[in-house]
Design a protein around this motif. Sequence first.
Motif, PDB file in Angstrom:
ATOM      1  N   MET A 183       0.860  -1.111  -0.107  1.00 17.37           N
ATOM      2  CA  MET A 183      -0.084   0.148  -0.389  1.00 17.37           C
ATOM      3  C   MET A 183       0.987   1.707   0.134  1.00 17.37           C
ATOM      4  O   MET A 183       1.516   1.491   0.940  1.00 17.37           O
ATOM      5  N   LEU A 184       0.737   1.760  -1.039  1.00 20.15           N
ATOM      6  CA  LEU A 184       1.151   3.451  -1.265  1.00 20.15           C
ATOM      7  C   LEU A 184       0.748   4.789  -0.522  1.00 20.15           C
ATOM      8  O   LEU A 184      -0.325   4.726  -0.532  1.00 20.15           O
ATOM      9  N   ASN A 221       0.491   8.310   1.694  1.00 26.34           N
ATOM     10  CA  ASN A 221       1.343   9.276   0.502  1.00 26.34           C
ATOM     11  C   ASN A 221       1.431  10.274   1.948  1.00 26.34           C
ATOM     12  O   ASN A 221       0.026  10.987   2.223  1.00 26.34           O
ATOM     13  N   GLU A 226       0.818   1.767  14.124  1.00 31.58           N
ATOM     14  CA  GLU A 226       0.165   0.854  13.289  1.00 31.58           C
ATOM     15  C   GLU A 226      -0.323   1.433  11.205  1.00 31.58           C
ATOM     16  O   GLU A 226      -0.332   2.289  11.349  1.00 31.58           O
ATOM     17  N   ASP A 283      -1.890   2.564   8.968  1.00 32.42           N
ATOM     18  CA  ASP A 283      -3.415   3.082   8.939  1.00 32.42           C
ATOM     19  C   ASP A 283      -4.267   2.200   7.882  1.00 32.42           C
ATOM     20  O   ASP A 283      -5.325   2.238   8.749  1.00 32.42           O
ATOM     21  N   SER A 284      -3.465   1.534   6.670  1.00 35.78           N
ATOM     22  CA  SER A 284      -4.725   1.166   5.928  1.00 35.78           C
ATOM     23  C   SER A 284      -5.034  -0.157   6.409  1.00 35.78           C
ATOM     24  O   SER A 284      -6.210  -0.294   5.819  1.00 35.78           O
ATOM     25  N   PRO A 344      -6.212  -2.434   9.462  1.00 41.89           N
ATOM     26  CA  PRO A 344      -6.052  -2.392  11.187  1.00 41.89           C
ATOM     27  C   PRO A 344      -5.762  -4.355  11.125  1.00 41.89           C
ATOM     28  O   PRO A 344      -5.282  -3.912  12.856  1.00 41.89           O
ATOM     29  N   ILE A 354     -10.576   2.119  14.946  1.00 39.91           N
ATOM     30  CA  ILE A 354      -9.392   2.254  13.387  1.00 39.91           C
ATOM     31  C   ILE A 354      -9.445   3.758  12.807  1.00 39.91           C
ATOM     32  O   ILE A 354     -10.446   4.280  12.747  1.00 39.91           O
ATOM     33  N   THR A 355      -8.287   3.321  12.123  1.00 37.00           N
ATOM     34  CA  THR A 355      -8.151   4.748  11.333  1.00 37.00           C
ATOM     35  C   THR A 355      -9.365   4.639   9.924  1.00 37.00           C
ATOM     36  O   THR A 355     -10.076   4.402   9.924  1.00 37.00           O
ATOM     37  N   ILE A 390      -9.159   5.627   6.828  1.00 36.98           N
ATOM     38  CA  ILE A 390      -9.048   5.747   5.258  1.00 36.98           C
ATOM     39  C   ILE A 390      -8.902   4.589   5.472  1.00 36.98           C
ATOM     40  O   ILE A 390     -10.092   3.610   4.285  1.00 36.98           O
ATOM     41  N   ALA A 391      -8.765   3.475   6.915  1.00 31.74           N
ATOM     42  CA  ALA A 391      -8.864   1.731   6.184  1.00 31.74           C
ATOM     43  C   ALA A 391     -10.593   1.629   6.382  1.00 31.74           C
ATOM     44  O   ALA A 391     -10.922   1.081   5.385  1.00 31.74           O
ATOM     45  N   LYS A 401      -9.047  -3.562   0.071  1.00 31.88           N
ATOM     46  CA  LYS A 401      -7.666  -3.025   0.928  1.00 31.88           C
ATOM     47  C   LYS A 401      -7.456  -2.085   0.137  1.00 31.88           C
ATOM     48  O   LYS A 401      -7.274  -1.566  -0.642  1.00 31.88           O
ATOM     49  N   VAL A 402      -6.384  -1.138   0.455  1.00 29.56           N
ATOM     50  CA  VAL A 402      -6.096   0.235   0.735  1.00 29.56           C
ATOM     51  C   VAL A 402      -4.865  -0.241  -0.412  1.00 29.56           C
ATOM     52  O   VAL A 402      -3.786  -0.936  -0.170  1.00 29.56           O
ATOM     53  N   GLU A 403      -4.554   0.703  -1.532  1.00 29.35           N
ATOM     54  CA  GLU A 403      -3.772   0.813  -2.468  1.00 29.35           C
ATOM     55  C   GLU A 403      -2.961   1.506  -2.469  1.00 29.35           C
ATOM     56  O   GLU A 403      -1.505   1.544  -2.306  1.00 29.35           O
ATOM     57  N   PHE A 427      -3.298   6.035  -0.730  1.00 30.87           N
ATOM     58  CA  PHE A 427      -3.979   6.519  -0.263  1.00 30.87           C
ATOM     59  C   PHE A 427      -2.931   8.310  -0.114  1.00 30.87           C
ATOM     60  O   PHE A 427      -1.872   8.195  -0.035  1.00 30.87           O
ATOM     61  N   PHE A 457     -14.980  -3.974   9.526  1.00 33.56           N
ATOM     62  CA  PHE A 457     -13.757  -4.902  10.510  1.00 33.56           C
ATOM     63  C   PHE A 457     -14.457  -5.055  12.385  1.00 33.56           C
ATOM     64  O   PHE A 457     -14.185  -5.897  12.460  1.00 33.56           O
TER      65      PHE A 457
END
Lengths: 108, 293
Positions: free
Chosen positions: A1-2, A4, A42, A44-45, A47, B106-107, B109-110, B145-147, B149, B283
């Motif tokens: 995961m990128l 930014n 942790e 972020d993307s 959990p 949990i943040t 973004i997720a 799933k985040v690639e 962000f 989640f």
Amino acid sequence: MLANYGYKDGSGDYFITIDTDKCNGCEKCVEACPQTVYEMGEDDSDPLREDPVARVTGEQRKKLKYTCAPCKPYLNSLSGEKTEETMKEIEKLPCVSACELKAITHSW
Amino acid sequence: MAEEEKKEYWRWLESRWTSPDIDWKKGKVISAGVDVGSVSTQAVIMVDGQLYAFANMRTGSDSPNSAQNAFNRALEDTNGLTEKDVHYCVGTGYGRVNVPMAQKAITEIACHARGANFMYGPTVRTVLDMGGQDCKAIRIDEKGKVESFLMNDKCAAGTGRGMEVFSDLLTISINDVGQMSMEVEEEPEPVSSTCVIFAKTEATGLLRAGWPKNKVLAAYCRAMAGRVNELLQRVGVVKDFAITGGIAKNIGVVSRVEKLLDMKALPPKYDTQLAGAVGAALFAKGLYEKIKK
């Protein structure tokens, strides 16, 4: 995961990108950065991932242009485009060169 | 002297809903997600991964209470479901550390990524969340799933708060802003997009120069679209594309973003503001099943 981290303002883009798939949590970037831009925490993307990954501290995310300036005094003055020369200089930055897995990139 | 009437044009409508088709008593896992945002708070209750009830309220200045208020509101009219029946609750958003009933934070973004995947289906690859105080561009895979962000929370330009400032300035209800901005013959030049205060100053100048309200709004919506387009280009736009958050209800901004990207946003099936809370509830289900094993 990128991930930014950073921002864009009137003078340009200021982003540090961390590839969390590559990051193995070795903490070398945290030690290398003279301005304590990085921290371990942790993901972020994701959990459900248990190992900590490198990230940019919340405090620094909004002022990277200034925090990172000492490491790249002349890069800031270059016009937005990333030339080959700029890329070479970016690779020499303490954080970028400290990361053996090449997980860290800078946008400026 | 007559009391001057003070109208709050930025006030958007709160809402709540319960699914008529689901009986929670038959459900195995009841999970909840509470998204305490800067402007709005959403609470979502899910039964076995299906949306059962939600509430959408304004946050106000008291974040622990607003989480509880929204949660209680979601529990109203749910056939006797109480806080004790909820197996697992996850908090997210700006105020995520201040959600008293949540077992885990949990943040956002997720949660947004997961929520958008549920709300718009697995074909979504690019999610633009336009919230009250920040703006997120997220690229996700087919599982949510985040690639990649990117979050802009440095300034209010391109956010719901910016739109509230404009609705107040122009004395137009926030719900009508989008439609009004579409009623222009010719698309005006956008106003400044780096700062809401500058944009407001510029807009005041334009009004004094004789521009009609809808033209000023069009200029601001266009500026906002341009701003988020830059964010999207950084993470890379891949089809399908969806917009979540409060601004997704604003046709003026949505249609202009679509035009800049040359791509249609997926039509929303649920309230667009729910994405974060839906993700949190999903989640919560996953985490509950993990500790049960």
